[in-house]
Enzyme design. Structure first.
Site, mmCIF file in Angstrom:
data_model
loop_
_atom_site.group_PDB
_atom_site.id
_atom_site.type_symbol
_atom_site.label_atom_id
_atom_site.label_comp_id
_atom_site.label_asym_id
_atom_site.label_seq_id
_atom_site.Cartn_x
_atom_site.Cartn_y
_atom_site.Cartn_z
ATOM 1 N N GLY A 217 0.815 -1.205 0.000
ATOM 2 C CA GLY A 217 0.000 0.000 0.000
ATOM 3 C C GLY A 217 0.852 1.260 0.000
ATOM 4 O O GLY A 217 1.968 1.289 -0.543
ATOM 5 N N SER A 218 0.369 2.290 0.636
ATOM 6 C CA SER A 218 1.022 3.602 0.563
ATOM 7 C C SER A 218 2.326 3.694 1.344
ATOM 8 O O SER A 218 3.020 4.717 1.243
ATOM 9 C CB SER A 218 0.058 4.695 1.038
ATOM 10 O OG SER A 218 -0.995 4.843 0.111
#
Length: 479
Positions: A217-218
């Site tokens: 993810g981020s």
């Protein structure tokens, strides 16, 4: 008559030579294979007949051998079993060894080369064979904190010292009781193992380093930020378009921006602001502008695609190759086919914390023979240079801003400057996510770097778990 005797003597000599040759071959060339053979019951009884060394955390045994009243002589016993199962593994008469029991088997069983003179001494003294004690780098308070944070959830937590690489905590949930597999009742062990192996939650997997790797993810945007600065095309003052939907090249779809922060409030953003609000579209544009090779090289500099042993075997993290631009855009926000372990994510933060130097993770503090001779003592070792001190310092400042003014604010600790980054990775079309937090503290003198992942949660639940978990881990160390 003499001729017949001579022939008999020659035949006898040949038979003797063949027998001697066969015995020599078995003793010197096949002995290891025979000892390792799963059908060799004598070797199995020998393993249990010796007093296996203990595995120790904070001076307390978490795995030990106690006398038993059966043919095995000793029974392997695990203390606080579920909390430490992902570390110790199990020592089973049916299924062999895993975890530290496997990685340090020679030392624990007393058969390591360094223990040769101990074995000679034990032989002449008539004492029974004893293995060495293996002490882990794990902090018992921090391990308990990590385990309690994961209870009732699927996920993993890793904490390490960014300056030395010592692993301070490693927890995986759900877990299991290794005592159920170390029993001398084979029927019970087979039944227990079958139940664990068929459990869809995979309790036998150490989610921190192995099993199914995760989309980061981020948290991967930290690598994007480093790549941007290293390229020279971007600086701390650079302003990037921040559309709410970014049309992806050669497709009829768009990449949406992150909706739970403040991304919608600005049409343009600096890297610092985009990182703090976890905006997707600026980082996708950065990745497409820099190209796949640059992002891949930066990921490799932080450990992606590299083999690692701690001494447990660690699954390799993967940044995909041969991507189209639309796939690269998704990979830049830690989606598409990017896969990693929580340990790798913690190592990434640790490298930023340690002025760009990534230390080799290790969980073995010391190995001591039964008579307290030191066979091994931990010493730190630099694994690689991930980035320059200047770029690491800039990204550290951005991660501090993420905690002070961004969506990682739940990790803030009173009176301490904390660096952090959250992440959310979608799980297919289920509507659920894997929620992340990674960071370190104190930012000006890092003592701990962490990675936290909770599996299969909605975005709101994930946010309520990850950053506060980071805060709890930081406080456990700093207090």
């Amino acid at each position: 008559m003499n001729k017949a005797i001579r022939r008999l003597w020659i035949v006898s000599a040949c038979v003797f030579a063949l027998l001697l040759g066969a015995l020599t071959y078995i003793q010197f060339f096949e002995s290891k294979n025979l000892m390792a053979n799963q059908w060799n019951s004598r070797q199995l009884y020998d393993s249990y007949g010796a007093q296996r060394g203990s595995i120790v955390v904070g001076g307390v045994e978490i795995a030990s051998s106690v006398p038993s009243d059966d043919g095995y002589n000793y029974q392997r016993v695990y203390a606080q079993p579920e909390m430490y199962a992902s570390l110790t593994g199990y020592f089973s008469s049916v299924y062999g060894t895993t975890g530290i029991e496997s990685a340090m088997d020679k030392e624990l069983s007393g058969t390591a080369d360094e223990q040769f003179y101990d074995r000679i001494s034990q032989m002449f003294s008539g004492s029974s064979a004893q293995g060495a004690t293996v002490e882990l780098t794990i902090d018992p308070v921090l391990q308990k904190t990590a385990w309690n944070l994961l209870r009732g959830h699927k996920g993993a937590i890793v904490a390490l010292n960014p300056k030395t690489g010592e692993i301070l905590a490693m927890a995986s949930s759900p877990s299991y009781d290794p005592n159920a597999l170390s029993s001398h009742n084979s029927a019970e062990v087979i039944e227990n193992y079958a139940a664990l192996n068929q459990d869809p939650s995979n309790p036998l997997h150490n989610r921190a380093i192995a099993g199914n790797t995760y989309a980061p993810g981020s948290t991967f945007k930290i690598i994007d930020a480093v790549a941007a600065l290293e390229s020279g095309k971007y600086t701390a003052e650079s302003v990037i378009d921040n559309p709410q939907n970014l049309p992806l090249p050669n497709t009829n779809i768009s990449l949406p921006n992150y909706v739970n922060g403040q991304c919608s409030t600005r049409a343009q953003a600096t890297i610092e602001w985009a990182l703090a609000q976890s905006c997707n579209t600026p980082f996708a544009q950065i990745a497409m502008a820099l190209g796949q090779d640059k992002i891949a090289q930066t990921a490799q500099n932080f450990g992606y695609g590299q083999k690692l042993s701690i001494p447990l075997s660690v699954s390799q993290s993967v940044f995909p190759q041969n991507m189209s631009d639309d796939q690269l855009a998704l990979a830049s926000i830690g989606q598409y086919d990017v896969k990693t372990t929580p340990l790798q994510v913690a190592m990434m933060s640790a490298a930023i914390a340690n002025e760009g130097k990534q230390m080799k993770p290790n969980m073995i503090a010391s190995v001591k023979s039964h008579n307290l001779n030191s066979l091994y003592e931990f010493s730190s070792e630099q694994l690689r240079t991930s980035t320059s001190p200047e770029i690491a310092a800039q990204v550290k400042d951005w991660m501090v801003n993420d905690v002070e003014n961004g969506i990682a604010s739940g990790a803030a600790v009173n009176g301490v400057e904390v660096a952090g980054k959250t992440g959310t990775a979608e799980i297919g079309d289920t509507g659920s996510n894997n929620a992340w937090f990674t960071g370190f503290a104190p930012a000006d003198d890092p003592q701990i770097a962490v990675a936290v992942v909770y599996e299969d949660v909605d975005a709101v639940t994930g946010a309520s778990l990850t950053s506060p978990a980071g805060k709890a881990l930081f406080e456990a160390v700093l207090n």
